[in-house]
Design a protein around this motif. Structure first.
Motif, PDB file in Angstrom:
ATOM      1  N   THR A  10       0.815  -1.203   0.000  1.00 30.23           N
ATOM      2  CA  THR A  10       0.000   0.000   0.000  1.00 30.23           C
ATOM      3  C   THR A  10       0.857   1.265   0.000  1.00 30.23           C
ATOM      4  N   PRO A  11       0.377   2.332  -0.629  1.00 27.80           N
ATOM      5  CA  PRO A  11       1.101   3.600  -0.550  1.00 27.80           C
ATOM      6  C   PRO A  11       0.762   4.371   0.734  1.00 27.80           C
ATOM      7  N   ASP A  12      -0.233   3.908   1.500  1.00 36.62           N
ATOM      8  CA  ASP A  12      -0.654   4.611   2.718  1.00 36.62           C
ATOM      9  C   ASP A  12      -0.898   3.592   3.823  1.00 36.62           C
ATOM     10  N   LEU A  13       0.181   3.138   4.436  1.00 40.83           N
ATOM     11  CA  LEU A  13       0.108   2.093   5.442  1.00 40.83           C
ATOM     12  C   LEU A  13      -0.782   2.496   6.621  1.00 40.83           C
ATOM     13  N   ASP A  14      -0.654   3.715   7.113  1.00 37.43           N
ATOM     14  CA  ASP A  14      -1.439   4.145   8.270  1.00 37.43           C
ATOM     15  C   ASP A  14      -2.934   4.083   7.985  1.00 37.43           C
ATOM     16  N   ARG A  15      -3.349   4.544   6.802  1.00 36.95           N
ATOM     17  CA  ARG A  15      -4.764   4.536   6.431  1.00 36.95           C
ATOM     18  C   ARG A  15      -5.294   3.112   6.354  1.00 36.95           C
ATOM     19  N   LEU A  16      -4.536   2.229   5.698  1.00 39.83           N
ATOM     20  CA  LEU A  16      -4.996   0.855   5.526  1.00 39.83           C
ATOM     21  C   LEU A  16      -5.018   0.107   6.854  1.00 39.83           C
ATOM     22  N   GLN A  17      -4.000   0.328   7.693  1.00 38.25           N
ATOM     23  CA  GLN A  17      -3.977  -0.302   9.007  1.00 38.25           C
ATOM     24  C   GLN A  17      -5.177   0.155   9.837  1.00 38.25           C
ATOM     25  N   ALA A  18      -5.472   1.441   9.821  1.00 35.92           N
ATOM     26  CA  ALA A  18      -6.614   1.963  10.583  1.00 35.92           C
ATOM     27  C   ALA A  18      -7.928   1.333  10.111  1.00 35.92           C
ATOM     28  N   PHE A  19      -8.071   1.106   8.802  1.00 32.34           N
ATOM     29  CA  PHE A  19      -9.278   0.475   8.263  1.00 32.34           C
ATOM     30  C   PHE A  19      -9.467  -0.926   8.843  1.00 32.34           C
ATOM     31  N   TYR A  20      -8.427  -1.762   8.770  1.00 34.13           N
ATOM     32  CA  TYR A  20      -8.552  -3.137   9.250  1.00 34.13           C
ATOM     33  C   TYR A  20      -8.693  -3.200  10.773  1.00 34.13           C
ATOM     34  N   ARG A  31       5.925  -4.502  14.042  1.00 34.12           N
ATOM     35  CA  ARG A  31       6.197  -3.336  13.193  1.00 34.12           C
ATOM     36  C   ARG A  31       7.694  -3.356  12.906  1.00 34.12           C
ATOM     37  N   PHE A  32       8.059  -3.226  11.610  1.00 35.11           N
ATOM     38  CA  PHE A  32       9.470  -3.249  11.231  1.00 35.11           C
ATOM     39  C   PHE A  32       9.771  -2.094  10.295  1.00 35.11           C
ATOM     40  N   PRO A  33      10.822  -1.385  10.502  1.00 37.36           N
ATOM     41  CA  PRO A  33      11.645  -1.437  11.710  1.00 37.36           C
ATOM     42  C   PRO A  33      10.933  -0.796  12.882  1.00 37.36           C
ATOM     43  N   GLY A  34      11.467  -1.019  14.075  1.00 39.31           N
ATOM     44  CA  GLY A  34      10.867  -0.491  15.286  1.00 39.31           C
ATOM     45  C   GLY A  34      10.972   1.018  15.402  1.00 39.31           C
ATOM     46  N   ASP A  35      11.956   1.593  14.734  1.00 37.74           N
ATOM     47  CA  ASP A  35      12.111   3.052  14.740  1.00 37.74           C
ATOM     48  C   ASP A  35      12.349   3.515  13.304  1.00 37.74           C
ATOM     49  N   GLY A  36      12.022   4.744  13.017  1.00 33.41           N
ATOM     50  CA  GLY A  36      12.151   5.264  11.655  1.00 33.41           C
ATOM     51  C   GLY A  36      10.925   4.922  10.832  1.00 33.41           C
ATOM     52  N   THR A  38       8.212   3.118   8.777  1.00 32.88           N
ATOM     53  CA  THR A  38       7.765   1.723   8.829  1.00 32.88           C
ATOM     54  C   THR A  38       7.712   1.128   7.431  1.00 32.88           C
ATOM     55  N   PHE A  39       8.244  -0.092   7.298  1.00 36.37           N
ATOM     56  CA  PHE A  39       8.176  -0.842   6.050  1.00 36.37           C
ATOM     57  C   PHE A  39       7.085  -1.904   6.109  1.00 36.37           C
ATOM     58  N   PHE A  40       6.945  -2.587   7.266  1.00 33.56           N
ATOM     59  CA  PHE A  40       6.038  -3.729   7.388  1.00 33.56           C
ATOM     60  C   PHE A  40       5.305  -3.699   8.720  1.00 33.56           C
ATOM     61  N   VAL A  41       4.015  -3.991   8.678  1.00 34.83           N
ATOM     62  CA  VAL A  41       3.210  -4.170   9.886  1.00 34.83           C
ATOM     63  C   VAL A  41       2.491  -5.501   9.755  1.00 34.83           C
ATOM     64  N   ASN A  42       2.534  -6.292  10.825  1.00 32.73           N
ATOM     65  CA  ASN A  42       1.804  -7.554  10.870  1.00 32.73           C
ATOM     66  C   ASN A  42       0.615  -7.374  11.802  1.00 32.73           C
ATOM     67  N   LEU A  43      -0.575  -7.693  11.304  1.00 36.82           N
ATOM     68  CA  LEU A  43      -1.803  -7.557  12.069  1.00 36.82           C
ATOM     69  C   LEU A  43      -2.369  -8.930  12.395  1.00 36.82           C
ATOM     70  N   SER A  48      -5.949 -15.448  12.384  1.00 35.43           N
ATOM     71  CA  SER A  48      -5.244 -15.175  11.135  1.00 35.43           C
ATOM     72  C   SER A  48      -4.319 -13.973  11.275  1.00 35.43           C
ATOM     73  N   GLU A  49      -3.441 -13.824  10.302  1.00 36.66           N
ATOM     74  CA  GLU A  49      -2.542 -12.684  10.240  1.00 36.66           C
ATOM     75  C   GLU A  49      -2.622 -12.043   8.868  1.00 36.66           C
ATOM     76  N   LEU A  50      -2.474 -10.728   8.851  1.00 29.59           N
ATOM     77  CA  LEU A  50      -2.465  -9.955   7.618  1.00 29.59           C
ATOM     78  C   LEU A  50      -1.271  -9.028   7.674  1.00 29.59           C
ATOM     79  N   GLY A  51      -0.449  -9.061   6.632  1.00 28.95           N
ATOM     80  CA  GLY A  51       0.700  -8.179   6.559  1.00 28.95           C
ATOM     81  C   GLY A  51       0.416  -6.981   5.679  1.00 28.95           C
ATOM     82  N   LEU A  52       0.966  -5.834   6.062  1.00 28.26           N
ATOM     83  CA  LEU A  52       0.876  -4.620   5.253  1.00 28.26           C
ATOM     84  C   LEU A  52       2.289  -4.122   4.995  1.00 28.26           C
TER      85      LEU A  52
END
Length: 124
Positions: A10-20, A31-36, A38-43, A48-52
C-alpha cells in the motif's frame, strides 16, 4: 505445518492499518523497523494474520487479482460500518446457496474484501 499469510502492498500504510483495525478489530503484533519509517506491519485478526507493506510507489490503478475473504460474526453489522472505516460497500449482503451470507466491499486502496458469515440452519 504450512500457513498462508496475505500481504497487501500500500502507498498509505497508516490509512490501511486503521481500516482493518476499525472494521475487523485487527491488532498490530509486529512493526518493522521499530524506529524510523515503517516498512512492514503484521496484524492479527482472530486466528489469522495480515501483513501490510508500505510502498509509496504502489499503483492502485493496477487490476486486482487477489480477493481477501474474511469470516465474521455479523456481515450486516460490519457492512454498515465499512464506509465510516474508509471502505466502500459494493452492494447489499446476499445469502448464498452454499450456506454463507456474503457482502463485497473495497478497502481504502480498492482491494476486494468479501465479508462472510455462516448461515444458521433453520429449525424445521
Amino acid at each position: 505445518m504450512t500457513t498462508v499469510q496475505p500481504i497487501i502492498v500500500t502507498p498509505d500504510l497508516d490509512r490501511l492499518q486503521a481500516f482493518y483495525e476499525r472494521l475487523l478489530g485487527a491488532v498490530e503484533v509486529i512493526r518493522f523497523p521499530g524506529d524510523g519509517p515503517t516498512f512492514f506491519v503484521n496484524l492479527k485478526l482472530g486466528d489469522s494474520e495480515l501483513g501490510l507493506v508500505n510502498e509509496a510507489a504502489t499503483d492502485l490503478s493496477a487490476p486486482q487479482r487477489i480477493l481477501l475473504s474474511v469470516r465474521v460474526d455479523d456481515v450486516d453489522g460490519l457492512l454498515e460500518q465499512a464506509g465510516a472505516a474508509g471502505g466502500r460497500v459494493l452492494g447489499p449482503s446476499t445469502d448464498m446457496p452454499w450456506g454463507e451470507r456474503v457482502a463485497h466491499i473495497h478497502d481504502p486502496d480498492g482491494n476486494m474484501v468479501n465479508l462472510t458469515q455462516p448461515l444458521q440452519e433453520s429449525a424445521g
